[in-house]
Design a protein around this motif. Structure first.
Motif, mmCIF file in Angstrom:
data_model
loop_
_atom_site.group_PDB
_atom_site.id
_atom_site.type_symbol
_atom_site.label_atom_id
_atom_site.label_comp_id
_atom_site.label_asym_id
_atom_site.label_seq_id
_atom_site.Cartn_x
_atom_site.Cartn_y
_atom_site.Cartn_z
ATOM 1 N N THR A 294 33.456 42.037 40.283
ATOM 2 C CA THR A 294 33.410 40.582 40.146
ATOM 3 C C THR A 294 34.544 39.975 40.630
ATOM 4 N N VAL A 295 35.606 40.223 39.762
ATOM 5 C CA VAL A 295 36.801 39.595 39.768
ATOM 6 C C VAL A 295 37.424 39.664 41.071
ATOM 7 N N VAL A 296 37.513 41.345 41.451
ATOM 8 C CA VAL A 296 38.100 41.300 42.958
ATOM 9 C C VAL A 296 37.385 40.555 43.984
ATOM 10 N N GLY A 297 36.080 40.550 43.861
ATOM 11 C CA GLY A 297 35.412 39.822 44.793
ATOM 12 C C GLY A 297 35.424 38.455 44.886
ATOM 13 N N SER A 298 35.703 37.797 43.722
ATOM 14 C CA SER A 298 35.981 36.344 43.897
ATOM 15 C C SER A 298 37.498 36.233 44.371
ATOM 16 N N LEU A 299 38.346 37.013 43.996
ATOM 17 C CA LEU A 299 39.800 36.879 44.411
ATOM 18 C C LEU A 299 39.610 37.103 46.069
ATOM 19 N N LEU A 300 39.031 38.059 46.426
ATOM 20 C CA LEU A 300 39.154 38.225 48.011
ATOM 21 C C LEU A 300 38.178 37.003 48.631
#
Length: 317
Positions: A294-300
């Motif tokens: 989730t965090v990586v998705g938001s960052l991307l």
């Protein structure tokens, strides 16, 4: 841009730590504890006490969390209570299967939703737009498990084109060797995403069609098709890409349901079985993977938005 990325990565690490704290405390606050789930309802108090002592569950929650965090920093996610295997090994074996299901479902959804949203905006208030909007609302408001049941009934029982159960196998190659068995899980996972993103794309396209730069392009004699695909589509993709990052937990949550429904041997099915036996190490491992995704998705999504829209970079800096 570098400062922006560093700041976002630090925020991501803090969010992941907070998630592990919340999930760890909530799991250990559940009544009964994992001993009953692992040893069964017939376990004696002595057996339960011995299990808790062996697993360190008789210590204060914060002491347990401190030990868990220490092991986590060294890459140790613990050992499953019921499967007698390292959680990291279980996740490494199943995560690629879940990623295949999630990524293919998402790509299928985007390939259909983006042109559909643009087409609806270009044909605003037409019969096609009304029909597509009504269908999207119905699909989006229908639970994923019910969509899966309808597909199983239609395409596995009434018209037996595809099997009702996903391919089984220890390796990803074994799963991919039976593509017919993947059709219904992938379509089930894609349906709700198609409905959501077609709505976002339609709304973003309509907003951009009303902007001054579109009127200027038309005044210069630019054709309607060129205006739509050369100018409007790129700007309309910005909110969709942003929402794609925020949709990661929704997609993973959907995969948990889809995997359980089609007996697909991925992370979701592992989570479902662990929840039945209160296998805390496995539950924590799966939640940690979802939190990181989730965090990586938001960052991307933020990075993609910054690359597409220079105004975002200037505000962030």
């Amino acid at each position: 841009m570098t400062r922006y990325l560093v700041r976002r990565v630090l925020q991501a690490v803090i969010v992941i730590v907070i998630v592990t704290v919340i999930v760890f405390v909530l799991l250990h606050a559940l009544p009964g504890g994992p001993a009953r789930g692992v040893l069964g309802q017939q376990a004696t108090p002595e057996q339960i006490a011995a299990f808790n002592r062996t697993q360190g569950l008789d210590q204060p929650v914060w002491t347990q969390y401190w030990h868990y965090l220490g092991r986590l920093l060294s890459g140790d996610l613990g050992t499953s209570y019921t499967l007698n295997a390292q959680v990291s090994d279980l996740l490494a074996a199943r995560l690629p299967k879940t990623l295949v299901l999630t990524v293919v479902s998402t790509l299928l959804a985007l390939v259909i939703a983006i042109p559909l949203g643009i087409w609806q905006a270009a044909r605003r208030n037409s019969a096609f737009d009304y029909a597509a909007t009504a269908l999207a609302i119905v699909v989006y408001s229908t639970p994923v498990f019910f969509l899966g049941l309808i597909l199983i009934m239609l395409f596995a029982q009434v018209i037996p084109l595809f099997p009702a159960q996903a391919p089984q196998g220890d390796s990803l190659g074994a799963i991919l060797s039976e593509p017919r068995g993947l059709v219904l899980p992938i379509v089930t996972g894609a349906l709700a995403t198609i409905a959501a993103f077609s709505r976002y794309m339609r709304s973003a396209t309509l907003d951009n069609l009303a902007e001054d730069y579109v009127r200027t392009a038309r005044a210069k004699g630019t054709g309607e098709r060129a205006v739509l695909f050369r100018h409007v589509t790129r700007n309309s993709l910005v909110p969709v890409i942003t929402m794609l990052g925020y949709f990661v937990p929704v997609m993973f949550g959907g995969s948990l349901v889809v995997e359980s429904m089609f007996n697909y041997p991925g992370v979701g099915f592992l989570f479902w079985n662990a929840a039945q036996t209160s296998d805390f190490p496995v539950l924590l491992g799966v939640v940690l993977v979802i939190a990181v995704a989730t965090v990586v998705g938001s960052l991307l999504a933020d990075i993609g938005q910054a690359l597409l829209d220079p105004r975002v970079r200037s505000v962030a800096l």
